[in-house]
Every structure is written in C-alpha cells, then in structure tokens.
Write a protein that holds these residues in place. Structure first.
Motif, PDB file in Angstrom:
ATOM      1  N   VAL A  41       1.005  -1.399   0.009  1.00 19.31           N
ATOM      2  CA  VAL A  41      -0.118  -0.139  -0.069  1.00 19.31           C
ATOM      3  C   VAL A  41       0.827   1.217  -0.048  1.00 19.31           C
ATOM      4  N   ALA A  42       1.987   1.225   0.806  1.00 23.75           N
ATOM      5  CA  ALA A  42       2.854   2.507   0.812  1.00 23.75           C
ATOM      6  C   ALA A  42       3.575   2.697  -0.597  1.00 23.75           C
ATOM      7  N   ALA A  43       3.859   1.560  -1.064  1.00 29.23           N
ATOM      8  CA  ALA A  43       4.595   1.711  -2.404  1.00 29.23           C
ATOM      9  C   ALA A  43       3.789   2.261  -3.524  1.00 29.23           C
ATOM     10  N   ALA A  44       2.372   1.759  -3.419  1.00 29.23           N
ATOM     11  CA  ALA A  44       1.559   2.358  -4.397  1.00 29.23           C
ATOM     12  C   ALA A  44       1.227   3.763  -4.167  1.00 29.23           C
ATOM     13  N   LEU A  45       0.960   4.186  -2.963  1.00 28.99           N
ATOM     14  CA  LEU A  45       0.752   5.713  -2.617  1.00 28.99           C
ATOM     15  C   LEU A  45       1.847   6.430  -3.009  1.00 28.99           C
ATOM     16  N   ARG A  46       3.091   6.048  -3.069  1.00 29.70           N
ATOM     17  CA  ARG A  46       4.294   6.717  -3.557  1.00 29.70           C
ATOM     18  C   ARG A  46       4.363   6.712  -4.881  1.00 29.70           C
ATOM     19  N   GLU A  47       3.821   5.548  -5.614  1.00 31.69           N
ATOM     20  CA  GLU A  47       3.598   5.494  -7.135  1.00 31.69           C
ATOM     21  C   GLU A  47       2.893   6.716  -7.515  1.00 31.69           C
ATOM     22  N   LEU A  48       1.677   6.767  -6.734  1.00 30.55           N
ATOM     23  CA  LEU A  48       0.507   7.838  -7.233  1.00 30.55           C
ATOM     24  C   LEU A  48       1.143   9.408  -6.943  1.00 30.55           C
ATOM     25  N   GLU A  49       1.696   9.379  -5.960  1.00 29.60           N
ATOM     26  CA  GLU A  49       2.394  10.728  -5.735  1.00 29.60           C
ATOM     27  C   GLU A  49       3.206  11.211  -6.793  1.00 29.60           C
ATOM     28  N   ALA A  50       4.306  10.122  -7.212  1.00 28.92           N
ATOM     29  CA  ALA A  50       5.329  10.412  -7.980  1.00 28.92           C
ATOM     30  C   ALA A  50       4.729  11.040  -9.615  1.00 28.92           C
ATOM     31  N   ALA A  51       3.508  10.200  -9.600  1.00 28.54           N
ATOM     32  CA  ALA A  51       3.106  10.421 -11.024  1.00 28.54           C
ATOM     33  C   ALA A  51       2.138  11.651 -11.072  1.00 28.54           C
ATOM     34  N   GLY A  52       1.992  12.360  -9.907  1.00 33.11           N
ATOM     35  CA  GLY A  52       1.029  13.546  -9.830  1.00 33.11           C
ATOM     36  C   GLY A  52      -0.325  13.312  -9.606  1.00 33.11           C
ATOM     37  N   TYR A  53      -0.752  11.791  -9.262  1.00 33.53           N
ATOM     38  CA  TYR A  53      -2.345  11.707  -9.026  1.00 33.53           C
ATOM     39  C   TYR A  53      -2.517  12.022  -7.133  1.00 33.53           C
ATOM     40  N   LEU A  54      -1.734  11.983  -6.572  1.00 33.85           N
ATOM     41  CA  LEU A  54      -1.885  12.413  -5.098  1.00 33.85           C
ATOM     42  C   LEU A  54      -0.620  13.549  -4.746  1.00 33.85           C
ATOM     43  N   GLU A  55      -1.130  14.505  -4.054  1.00 30.71           N
ATOM     44  CA  GLU A  55      -0.549  15.884  -3.441  1.00 30.71           C
ATOM     45  C   GLU A  55      -0.865  15.890  -2.033  1.00 30.71           C
ATOM     46  N   ARG A  56       0.420  16.065  -1.377  1.00 34.87           N
ATOM     47  CA  ARG A  56       0.220  16.274   0.170  1.00 34.87           C
ATOM     48  C   ARG A  56       0.279  17.628   0.501  1.00 34.87           C
ATOM     49  N   ARG A  57      -0.213  18.466   1.195  1.00 33.89           N
ATOM     50  CA  ARG A  57       0.121  19.795   1.415  1.00 33.89           C
ATOM     51  C   ARG A  57       0.153  20.041   2.910  1.00 33.89           C
ATOM     52  N   ARG A  58       0.875  20.877   3.217  1.00 28.48           N
ATOM     53  CA  ARG A  58       0.990  21.268   4.908  1.00 28.48           C
ATOM     54  C   ARG A  58       0.132  22.543   5.015  1.00 28.48           C
TER      55      ARG A  58
END
Length: 290
Positions: free
Chosen positions: A76-93
């Motif tokens: 699950v953690a690896a899939a989330l990193r894939e989505l974030e690297a491809a631009g489908y997930l973005e985390r904001r502070r």
C-alpha cells in the motif's frame, strides 16, 4: 426498470462490457488517464480508483487503506508513492487557526505536477500524522552524520593438530552440515578428549555425534557441544597392565616355557627349559659327590 447496456462485440474477440446503469451515488467517474497510466502498477491504479470513490474527509492513512484491502502495508505504501510521483496524489502542509500544522492529501483523476512549496518532504504518505512546529534550534543546527567505526575482523585462533581436532574436522565427510570453523574446533576439542579418555575410539565417537541429526540443523557447533556434554558414556573397565616388559616394536617376545626333554643319563622324560639330568639322576650325582 433499468436495462443493461452491452458494448458492441468485437470482430476479433476480446473483452465485452456487461454493465448495469447505476445511480450517481452508487458509481464513480474515473478518468482513463489514471486507470491506464503505464507508469503505475496495477496495485497503484486500483488504489487510485478506490481513493477517488471515497467521499471528502475520509481517512486514507496506510493503516486505514490496509484494513480496507487484502494488500499489506508495504505494498500500500509503495502504491501511494507511485501515485504521488506520477502526480495523482499531492500532500499539503496546512496550518490550522490554532497554529498547528497538519497534512492534507489531494487525490486527482488527472496527473498534475505538485507545487514545491506545498509538498510535504516526508517520504511516508500518511495523512494521519500531525507534526508540530519545529523548534528554532532544530532548524538552525544539524548534527553531522555519525560514521560507523571500522573494526578489523577477529583473527581465527590456531588449531592444534591432534587426534581430537582431526576427528572434529572429519565430521563434515559424514554430513556436510557439520563443517566447523577453527574457533568451533578449538572450543569442542576438550570434550572429544574426555571421550578418548574413557577408552572410546574414533569410530564410536563419530557415530555418537552424527547419529539421528535433526532437519533442519541451524547450529551444528551447539548440537555437538550438547552431545559431547550430555551423551558422555561411563568409563569402561580396563584390565590391569601386564607386569612383563613389552616386546620391542616389530620384534617377537620369547618366554622360557618348560618342555619335555630326555635325561642325559637314564633317558627318562622330564620337563625343563634346559637340557640336562632328571631329578633322580641329579640327586644321585649329588650323593656320589658327597
């Protein structure tokens, strides 16, 4: 009553969609860009579609996603990193009105590069984490990395060449798993010498140490040490030593054994280790001399 809609059959075979029309609350529109992005694994594509189907405000931490699927935390953690690297997930502070910083995750159905000032530098995409403000001293002073000390490997102890060490080294010919290091040979040799002191030969000791070995055998030296200590047989009865001097090596020992001989005077037969007179003739000769 809703009717099913079938896609036109292909002349070359392949997949045919058999879908039932669903209400808007029972379906989710997901872009083909997310589901067909070649940069993403099938786990990442499915996880991205699952996140798109969740309502706003749903907890999508690694622990929550793992509980909702059959995948483990690592995948699950690896899939989330894939989505974030491809631009489908973005985390904001985001700073709350009270001053506390929280991380919010934005899920997109179309890849979009994230803005540098809004991205959380933490590589673990877990939105449940709520870090507080960093102290000034921590931001200004960064301790240098600690380098591990390089130590030389310990030298192997010298192994004496005697009967006990030769027996221990020969055990690997019976079972290759009994290959011992020099340190183990030196440590086990005194136990083998105790067995030799109880009048056991090499074959008997080897048989006792290698009989019924376990499968698997994870610690051969420990197994041999246990058998040498706990399987030690009682001392055997040894006959008393022969008081006669041993014959020289390679020679023949001759003892004076009485045999039948004939008397030189009367031809009477008698036992003696040397030729001569019998007892009667020897006594007569003594009387005559007197």
């Amino acid at each position: 009553m809703d009717t099913q809609h079938h896609s036109a059959p292909s002349a070359r075979g392949g997949v045919i969609h058999d879908n039932v029309p669903l209400a808007e609350s029972e379906s989710t529109r997901i872009s083909n860009g997310l589901l067909r992005d070649p940069r993403l694994s099938f786990v990442a594509r499915g996880l991205g579609g699952f996140i798109q189907s969740l309502p706003d405000g749903t907890n999508i931490s690694i622990r929550a996603l793992t509980a909702a699927a059959s995948e483990g935390e690592v995948r699950v953690a690896a899939a989330l990193r894939e989505l974030e690297a491809a631009g489908y997930l973005e985390r904001r502070r985001v700073r709350l009105p009270g001053g506390r910083l929280v991380t919010r995750t934005v899920s997109r159905d179309t890849a979009r590069p994230a803005e540098d000032e809004d991205v959380d530098p933490d590589p673990d995409p877990d939105p449940d984490r709520t870090p507080g403000p960093e102290p000034e001293a921590a931001r200004e002073t960064v301790p240098p990395p600690v380098r591990p000390l390089r130590t030389k490997p310990a030298a192997e102890p010298p192994v004496p060449d005697d009967r006990a060490t030769r027996l221990l080294r020969s055990l690997s010919r019976v079972d290759p798993r009994l290959m011992l290091s020099s340190r183990d040979v030196v440590r086990l040799a005194p136990g083998v010498r105790r067995w030799f002191a109880r009048a056991l030969d090499d074959e008997e000791i080897t048989g006792a140490l290698t009989a019924c070995l376990p499968v698997p055998m994870t610690h051969p030296a420990g197994l041999l040490a246990h058998r040498l200590d706990h399987f030690l047989p009682p001392a055997r009865f040894l006959p008393p030593p022969d008081p006669r001097p041993a014959a020289p090596r390679g020679g023949i020992e001759i003892h004076d054994v009485p045999v039948f001989m004939s008397c030189d005077d009367c031809d009477r037969t008698f036992r003696s280790s040397t030729p001569g007179l019998c007892e009667h003739c020897e006594a007569g000769s003594v009387d005559t001399a007197a």
